[in-house]
Motif scaffolding. Structure first.
Motif, PDB file in Angstrom:
ATOM      1  N   ALA A 111       0.826  -1.212   0.000  1.00 51.97           N
ATOM      2  CA  ALA A 111       0.000   0.000   0.000  1.00 51.97           C
ATOM      3  C   ALA A 111       0.859   1.260   0.000  1.00 51.97           C
ATOM      4  N   THR A 112       1.957   1.257   0.790  1.00 55.41           N
ATOM      5  CA  THR A 112       2.815   2.454   0.834  1.00 55.41           C
ATOM      6  C   THR A 112       3.668   2.534  -0.424  1.00 55.41           C
ATOM      7  N   TYR A 113       4.160   1.382  -0.911  1.00 54.82           N
ATOM      8  CA  TYR A 113       5.088   1.369  -2.051  1.00 54.82           C
ATOM      9  C   TYR A 113       4.411   1.843  -3.340  1.00 54.82           C
TER      10      TYR A 113
ATOM     11  N   LEU B   1      -0.842   3.661  -2.945  1.00 55.33           N
ATOM     12  CA  LEU B   1      -2.258   3.376  -2.715  1.00 55.33           C
ATOM     13  C   LEU B   1      -2.753   4.013  -1.419  1.00 55.33           C
ATOM     14  N   LEU B   2      -1.856   4.117  -0.427  1.00 53.74           N
ATOM     15  CA  LEU B   2      -2.291   4.593   0.883  1.00 53.74           C
ATOM     16  C   LEU B   2      -2.741   6.057   0.848  1.00 53.74           C
ATOM     17  N   ASP B   3      -2.197   6.854  -0.091  1.00 54.87           N
ATOM     18  CA  ASP B   3      -2.589   8.275  -0.160  1.00 54.87           C
ATOM     19  C   ASP B   3      -4.080   8.449  -0.431  1.00 54.87           C
TER      20      ASP B   3
ATOM     21  N   ARG C 264      -7.737   1.986  -9.450  1.00 54.56           N
ATOM     22  CA  ARG C 264      -6.799   1.875 -10.591  1.00 54.56           C
ATOM     23  C   ARG C 264      -5.522   1.152 -10.156  1.00 54.56           C
ATOM     24  N   ILE C 265      -4.970   1.543  -9.004  1.00 56.80           N
ATOM     25  CA  ILE C 265      -3.730   0.926  -8.512  1.00 56.80           C
ATOM     26  C   ILE C 265      -3.967  -0.555  -8.206  1.00 56.80           C
TER      27      ILE C 265
ATOM     28  N   LEU D  55      -2.702  -5.880   1.600  1.00 52.43           N
ATOM     29  CA  LEU D  55      -2.181  -4.524   1.375  1.00 52.43           C
ATOM     30  C   LEU D  55      -1.147  -4.123   2.424  1.00 52.43           C
ATOM     31  N   GLY D  56      -1.250  -4.701   3.634  1.00 47.46           N
ATOM     32  CA  GLY D  56      -0.339  -4.300   4.702  1.00 47.46           C
ATOM     33  C   GLY D  56       0.798  -5.266   4.959  1.00 47.46           C
ATOM     34  N   GLN D  57       1.024  -6.241   4.044  1.00 45.24           N
ATOM     35  CA  GLN D  57       2.098  -7.229   4.262  1.00 45.24           C
ATOM     36  C   GLN D  57       3.468  -6.561   4.143  1.00 45.24           C
ATOM     37  N   PRO D  58       4.361  -6.718   5.118  1.00 46.29           N
ATOM     38  CA  PRO D  58       5.677  -6.055   5.034  1.00 46.29           C
ATOM     39  C   PRO D  58       6.438  -6.473   3.767  1.00 46.29           C
TER      40      PRO D  58
END
Length: 805
Positions: free
Chosen positions: A567-569, A572-574, A671-672, A686-689
């Protein structure tokens, strides 16, 4: 005297012979759902299943992890303090374990002083050989080691022998090392372009520094120079005296006071080296990486000519060559040279060295040289280098665990790898292999198929038994086991070409090639034939004078902590944070686990690390947030009935549905997520390290982010073995994705061995005919149909056999 009785009875089975199985009951590691399997010992067992079905969780996360944990517990608490932390896996019963040796695809350390020779101990043996027999004799083995610096010391030594027997003796010490003094054993030197660091027509007060992030009001950077008292802040740099320039650029760390604060003043060059050059270039932010690339030039060390060795070490010869020549030779040639040596005084050493070098050749790495930096090896090459230690081992009844050992191997080389796996088994070892390639699954004594899907939809045993049973079993793997791609009937026409002329990177022999644009091009050839050298060494580094942008998407690790996730990479998180903030009338920062919304107990990490001093520390889920990473107040806010931690726990496919319609409708996030599903990562949460992703998953994650960039017909996408870690059923989806990229106007170049991708290509460039100095030439250019018809190369023969041509 005969002890035979009248009745011929077979002896009763011995109790020790009854442990012929590794029994796993109730495994719940990651996505495993109470898995119970029995794995036969001293057999070759292959684990199959789609990506994310739980293969690695069962083999690496359960069996190998528990074996290594139990072995570590046999050491003293003091020794355990230096070992990695291993928690007991979540499993009810683990029975019949033997010592597990894990041969994985973790890349070897990218330390500049680490080479193939140092990793495999071949260098150590050569150093002893030259120190004993080299002429002129220059010293012990350390004198030939590029990691050992020469040192000298002398002075007074005080010796206490008793109350009244203290005396001082004069002592001298010297050590001869083989390190080149100019490059410090790195083989390359870096030069800093001072014009990129400051504008010498300005003074420090006028803002002379042009280094990113150096603000004029910063205590630690600009002001420590301007107010140190060592330099005149109002004098233009070009008017500095020789002493001022020396202080400005090279002064040793010195304590100074700025506005009553104690600070350390250090010359500009060492400061830049520490703050920018000591870090991995890939880990730097884009604007800082651009600055480093502008300001620093790397060149081969002029003193040792890249050999890393001192002049003395390069002067000593044996058998007509120096140790630098020996390390630069292709290993297959070096093995021949060692075979020709006969010296009774070092016979055992020569025999061991011979065995190590022959193992390289046998495993298909004879094209490497011992001076090759270990960081430049691919994941598959690194795995095979690690195997070399085990090939000559006398250990038996060991469990060897392999992670896709065919990665990076041409079909021609897979036969060789299969033979090695069978050899390890025949010595009486248990061999566990996680694999997707049908050629390796076919040699298994026992197959365990996990699935049926990926992530939460996987984690159960779908089939256990023989290969023939798998074929008839009706599982996803069984149905696709005999899949064969058909050759493309009509190839797309190219819209232009990329010219490469006189390419000589590594083993390329002045290659001239035109790479077509606007089509799917596959670069293939046996391992070591020069594919990566052509694509990464010549294509990706060409100047962009013709407006063609080349983007390389490889399998290298994504830099980031365990706080980074898909999600951060992908960014998507934004949109997700903004959607939550808008729906609840609060600010977006609350929905970041790295910012205001973080659980105060674990700082948003989700786990708490406990340091147990001399014993191995442990990571436990945070008790306050139960691993959710957020403050309880943040979890009160909802979007479409879900809180932020529930959204991050969703797999991509579920999140795509959630953000596609209804209350959670969010076109930017959707979209992402659609791109992540397109590249076959629908099972990732989405939150997997990011630290838990495999090489293939990392590459597909990078590919998903690049797909979002606007790229026209002048954009070239280079993929390095995108089928790594892909199940047979997912290869079809990948081919569809590559087609869509080409149809959208991208030129796609794929370095690949998988016959299905070759058959699907519009154009094939085949390198060879062999590896190392037997390769490095183009042996075929044309369509797959022409390659199959000609059968003039190893690739052509295997592709023809694959498509049944």
């Amino acid at each position: 005297m005969s002890m035979a009785t009248g009745t011929d009875q077979s002896p009763a089975p011995h109790g020790a012979d009854s442990h012929d199985l590794i029994r796993v009951h109730g495994a719940r590691v990651n996505n495993l759902k109470d898995v119970s399997v029995e794995i036969p010992k001293r057999r070759l067992t292959v684990l199959t299943g789609v990506s994310g079905s739980g293969k690695s969780s069962l083999v690496f996360g359960t069996i190998a992890a528990e074996s290594q944990r139990l072995i570590n517990e046999t050491y003293s608490a003091f020794v355990q303090g230096f070992m990695p932390t291993l928690a007991r896996p979540e499993v009810d019963v683990l029975d019949g374990l033997t010592t597990a040796i894990v041969v994985d695809q973790q890349r070897l350390g990218a330390d500049p002083r680490s080479t193939v020779g140092t990793v495999t101990d071949a260098n150590a043996m050569l150093r002893i050989l030259f120190s004993r027999l080299g002429q002129p004799h220059i010293g012990p083995p350390g004198a030939f080691a590029f990691n050992v610096a020469s040192a000298r010391a002398s002075g007074a030594l005080t010796v206490d022998r008793g109350a009244a027997k203290t005396r001082t003796v004069k002592q001298t010490f010297s050590r001869t090392g083989g390190m080149c003094t100019r490059c410090e054993g790195r083989g390359a030197v870096s030069d800093i372009d001072l014009t990129q660091l400051y504008d010498d027509s300005k003074s420090l007060a006028e803002g002379a520094f042009t280094i990113p992030g150096w603000k004029s009001d910063s205590f630690w950077t600009v002001r420590v120079y301007a107010e140190s008292g060592l330099l005149d802040p109002d004098k233009p740099i070009r008017k500095y005296t020789k002493k001022e320039m020396q202080d400005f650029l090279y002064r040793e760390p010195t304590k100074v006071k700025v506005e009553g604060v104690n600070l350390t003043y250090e010359g500009l060059i060492p400061k830049i080296q520490k703050s920018f050059l000591s870090k991995d270039k890939e880990a730097l932010q884009p604007h800082i990486r651009a600055f480093v690339e502008r300001a620093v030039t790397f060149a081969t060390c002029p003193e040792c000519e890249g050999t890393r060795l001192s002049e003395a070490a390069r002067s000593s010869r044996y058998g007509g060559i120096t140790i630098a020549d020996a390390c630069a030779r292709q290993i297959s040639d070096l093995a021949e040279w060692v075979r020709g040596l006969s010296e009774p005084s070092v016979a055992p050493l020569l025999a061991t060295l011979q065995q190590t070098l022959d193992s390289f050749v046998e495993i298909g790495l004879g094209y490497l040289s011992l001076d090759r930096s270990s960081g430049t090896l691919s994941g598959g090459e690194a795995q095979r280098v690690k195997m070399i230690r085990h090939l000559g081992s006398s250990l038996t009844d060991v469990t060897y665990v392999f992670d896709e050992p065919t990665t990076g191997l041409h079909p021609h080389d897979i036969q060789r790898m299969n033979a090695l796996l069978l050899r390890l088994r025949d010595k009486g070892n248990t061999v566990l292999v996680v694999e997707h390639k049908p050629e390796t699954i076919a040699i298994a004594d026992h197959v365990i198929d996990l699935g049926p899907g990926a992530g939460p939809a996987g984690g159960t045993v779908c089939f256990e038994g023989t290969v023939d049973g798998l074929r008839a079993g009706g599982t996803v793997t069984g149905r696709h086991f005999d899949d064969r791609a058909r050759l493309k009937e009509t190839a797309r026409k190219h819209t232009g070409t990329l010219e490469i002329r006189g390419a000589t990177t590594h083993n390329l022999q002045g290659v001239d090639v035109d790479i077509p644009l606007g089509v799917l091009t596959v670069v293939t050839g046996v391992a070591g034939s020069g594919k990566s050298s052509l694509v990464h060494g010549s294509l990706c580094r060409r100047p962009e004078g013709d407006g063609v942008g080349v983007v390389s998407v490889d399998q290298s690790p994504i830099r980031g902590s365990r706080r980074s996730n898909p999600a951060t990479y992908t960014g998507l998180l934004d949109p997700v944070r903004k959607a939550f903030a808008k729906a609840n009338g609060v600010k977006p920062a609350l929905f970041s686990a790295n910012s205001e919304g973080a659980c105060p107990h674990c700082n948003g990490a989700g786990v708490v690390f406990t340091d147990l001093a001399m014993m191995a520390g442990v990571a436990t889920p945070c008790e306050e947030c139960e691993g959710k990473r957020y403050q309880p107040a943040v979890l009160e806010y909802r979007l479409g009935g879900r809180d932020i931690s529930e959204v991050l726990a969703m797999p991509v496919t579920e999140a795509e549905e959630f953000f596609g319609s209804g209350e959670g409708h969010n076109p930017a996030a959707h979209r992402i997520l659609a791109r992540l599903a397109d590249v076959g990562l629908g099972y990732l949460s989405l939150g997997q390290p990011l630290t838990t992703l495999s090489g293939g998953e990392r590459q597909r994650l990078k590919l998903a982010t690049h797909m979002g960039e606007k790229g026209g017909g002048r954009s070239v996408l280079v993929l390095d073995e995108p089928t790594a870690g892909l199940h047979l059923a997912d290869v079809e989806q990948l081919l569809g994705l590559l087609d869509r990229l080409v149809d959208a106007g991208r030129s796609v170049i794929v370095v690949e061995h998988h016959q299905a991708v070759m058959a699907h290509a519009d154009w094939i460039i085949d390198l060879g005919p062999g590896a190392g100095h037997d390769g490095g030439r183009i042996v075929f250019e044309g369509t797959p149909a022409d390659l199959v018809a000609a059968r003039s190369t190893l690739t052509g023969e295997h592709l023809a056999a694959y498509v049944g041509g």
